[in-house]
Design an enzyme around this catalytic site. Sequence first.
Site, PDB file in Angstrom:
ATOM      1  N   CYS A   2      -3.158  -3.309 -16.096  1.00 12.87           N
ATOM      2  CA  CYS A   2      -2.981  -2.426 -14.951  1.00 12.87           C
ATOM      3  C   CYS A   2      -3.705  -1.121 -15.239  1.00 12.87           C
ATOM      4  O   CYS A   2      -3.350  -0.403 -16.186  1.00 12.87           O
ATOM      5  CB  CYS A   2      -1.498  -2.174 -14.713  1.00 12.87           C
ATOM      6  SG  CYS A   2      -1.221  -1.016 -13.397  1.00 12.87           S
TER       7      CYS A   2
ATOM      8  N   HIS B 246      -9.544 -10.265  -9.147  1.00 11.77           N
ATOM      9  CA  HIS B 246      -9.800  -9.435  -7.958  1.00 11.77           C
ATOM     10  C   HIS B 246     -10.795 -10.134  -7.047  1.00 11.77           C
ATOM     11  O   HIS B 246     -11.789 -10.691  -7.509  1.00 11.77           O
ATOM     12  CB  HIS B 246     -10.357  -8.069  -8.361  1.00 11.77           C
ATOM     13  CG  HIS B 246      -9.357  -7.250  -9.098  1.00 11.77           C
ATOM     14  ND1 HIS B 246      -8.437  -6.447  -8.470  1.00 11.77           N
ATOM     15  CD2 HIS B 246      -9.106  -7.136 -10.424  1.00 11.77           C
ATOM     16  CE1 HIS B 246      -7.664  -5.858  -9.368  1.00 11.77           C
ATOM     17  NE2 HIS B 246      -8.061  -6.255 -10.566  1.00 11.77           N
TER      18      HIS B 246
ATOM     19  N   GLU C 109      -2.118  -5.894  -3.512  1.00 13.74           N
ATOM     20  CA  GLU C 109      -1.973  -6.301  -4.916  1.00 13.74           C
ATOM     21  C   GLU C 109      -1.136  -7.560  -5.073  1.00 13.74           C
ATOM     22  O   GLU C 109      -0.069  -7.673  -4.466  1.00 13.74           O
ATOM     23  CB  GLU C 109      -1.288  -5.189  -5.718  1.00 13.74           C
ATOM     24  CG  GLU C 109      -2.220  -4.138  -6.205  1.00 13.74           C
ATOM     25  CD  GLU C 109      -1.551  -3.232  -7.229  1.00 13.74           C
ATOM     26  OE1 GLU C 109      -0.755  -3.717  -8.048  1.00 13.74           O
ATOM     27  OE2 GLU C 109      -1.836  -2.032  -7.180  1.00 13.74           O
TER      28      GLU C 109
ATOM     29  N   CYS D 190      -5.366   1.271  -7.020  1.00  5.41           N
ATOM     30  CA  CYS D 190      -5.425   0.134  -7.920  1.00  5.41           C
ATOM     31  C   CYS D 190      -6.585   0.368  -8.892  1.00  5.41           C
ATOM     32  O   CYS D 190      -7.745   0.381  -8.467  1.00  5.41           O
ATOM     33  CB  CYS D 190      -5.656  -1.126  -7.102  1.00  5.41           C
ATOM     34  SG  CYS D 190      -5.836  -2.598  -8.092  1.00  5.41           S
TER      35      CYS D 190
ATOM     36  N   GLY E 121      -8.628  -2.694  -9.681  1.00  6.00           N
ATOM     37  CA  GLY E 121      -9.298  -3.032  -8.420  1.00  6.00           C
ATOM     38  C   GLY E 121     -10.483  -2.123  -8.145  1.00  6.00           C
ATOM     39  O   GLY E 121     -11.520  -2.568  -7.639  1.00  6.00           O
TER      40      GLY E 121
HETATM   41  C1  ZDR Z   1      -3.828  -3.074  -9.538  1.00  6.97           C
HETATM   42  C2  ZDR Z   1      -3.086  -2.410 -10.622  1.00  6.97           C
HETATM   43  N1  ZDR Z   1      -2.014  -1.620 -10.070  1.00  6.97           N
HETATM   44  C3  ZDR Z   1      -4.046  -1.476 -11.358  1.00  6.97           C
HETATM   45  O1  ZDR Z   1      -3.950  -0.245 -11.184  1.00  6.97           O
HETATM   46  O2  ZDR Z   1      -4.900  -1.972 -12.052  1.00  6.97           O
HETATM   47  C4  ZDR Z   1      -2.643  -3.483 -11.535  1.00  6.97           C
HETATM   48  C5  ZDR Z   1      -1.288  -4.085 -11.274  1.00  6.97           C
HETATM   49  C6  ZDR Z   1      -1.327  -5.557 -11.541  1.00  6.97           C
HETATM   50  C7  ZDR Z   1      -1.658  -6.342 -10.337  1.00  6.97           C
HETATM   51  N2  ZDR Z   1      -0.628  -6.241  -9.351  1.00  6.97           N
HETATM   52  C8  ZDR Z   1      -1.837  -7.802 -10.789  1.00  6.97           C
HETATM   53  O3  ZDR Z   1      -2.919  -8.116 -11.303  1.00  6.97           O
HETATM   54  O4  ZDR Z   1      -0.925  -8.629 -10.639  1.00  6.97           O
END
Ligand code: ZDR
Length: 290
Positions: free
Chosen positions: A83, A174, A223, A232, A235
């Site tokens: 994350c 992603h 997400e 994100c 992301g």
């Molecule tokens: C998108 C995210 N909040 C970040 O900042 O990188 C990561 C969270 C994880 C995401 N929901 C997943 O890959 O399941």
Amino acid sequence: MAIGKDLTNKIEFTKYQGLGNDFILVDNRHQTEPCLTPEQAVQLCDRHFGIGGDGVIFTLPGTDGADYTMRIFNSDGSEPEMCGNGIRCMAGFITKLENKLGQPVTYQIHTGAGLIVPEILASGQIRVDMGEPRLLAAEIPTSLAAADQQVIDRPIQVGGKEYLATCVSMGNPHCMVYVDDVAAVNLYDIGPKFEHHSVFPQRTNTEFVQVIRPNYVQMRVWERGAGITLACGTGACATVVAGVLTGRNDRVCTVELPGGCLEIEWSAADNHVYMTGPAQAVFTGETTIG
Ligand code: ZDR
């Protein structure tokens, strides 16, 4: 006794946010497993019945030469590999635990996506070496292309409509979709349909992207495991990589998210992606868990 949780099931935590992507940070430096179950994490993330958050992040001892290990549960209890916004928050949390608040420091953090290296800059911003993107269909994973092929502007049918998908893994999956007007996308409707589409065996995060100019894009995200969030980190990194692969943006590019901007660089020198952005402690507290 475990730090972060005592025998009365009391949990000490600090709430952090990075561009509005918010997390509950728990100190588990003296144990090898998270002190909460995924179900308890769901309870704490609930915005009405709990503390509220997009996920719970556990700071565990380092392995494989790292200073610390990050584990994270999404607000639905699933466990992602990485994350990006969360790791900036975790870097801030560690400086608090180590009494190094305000000092420029670098940490080596072991994650499900390998070694990730956040650096707290003198400005207070946090620059993170996010490692190399994974581009092959098998690495994302997706069946949108042959296993050893990149997934660039591949047609995908979602909700009765055809989209073009470009897929990148930053350790987590992603799927980027380019649109003319990102504000017009009905994320609540289309987001879950991408997340659970049969071409993504591990589900996927989905980013809708509008290119404003080659060094500035706008993005909104659905997400995996958390739904609509304000930002994100992984992301934003995946978005800039996808934009380079498709010739839509530069290697150094600002990504504007609903919660604010991240500065991203996909370095031609070492193939690593670097993300710079803020993280802020919101409050510290304790709660009990059933
Ligand atoms: C998108 C995210 N909040 C970040 O900042 O990188 C990561 C969270 C994880 C995401 N929901 C997943 O890959 O399941």
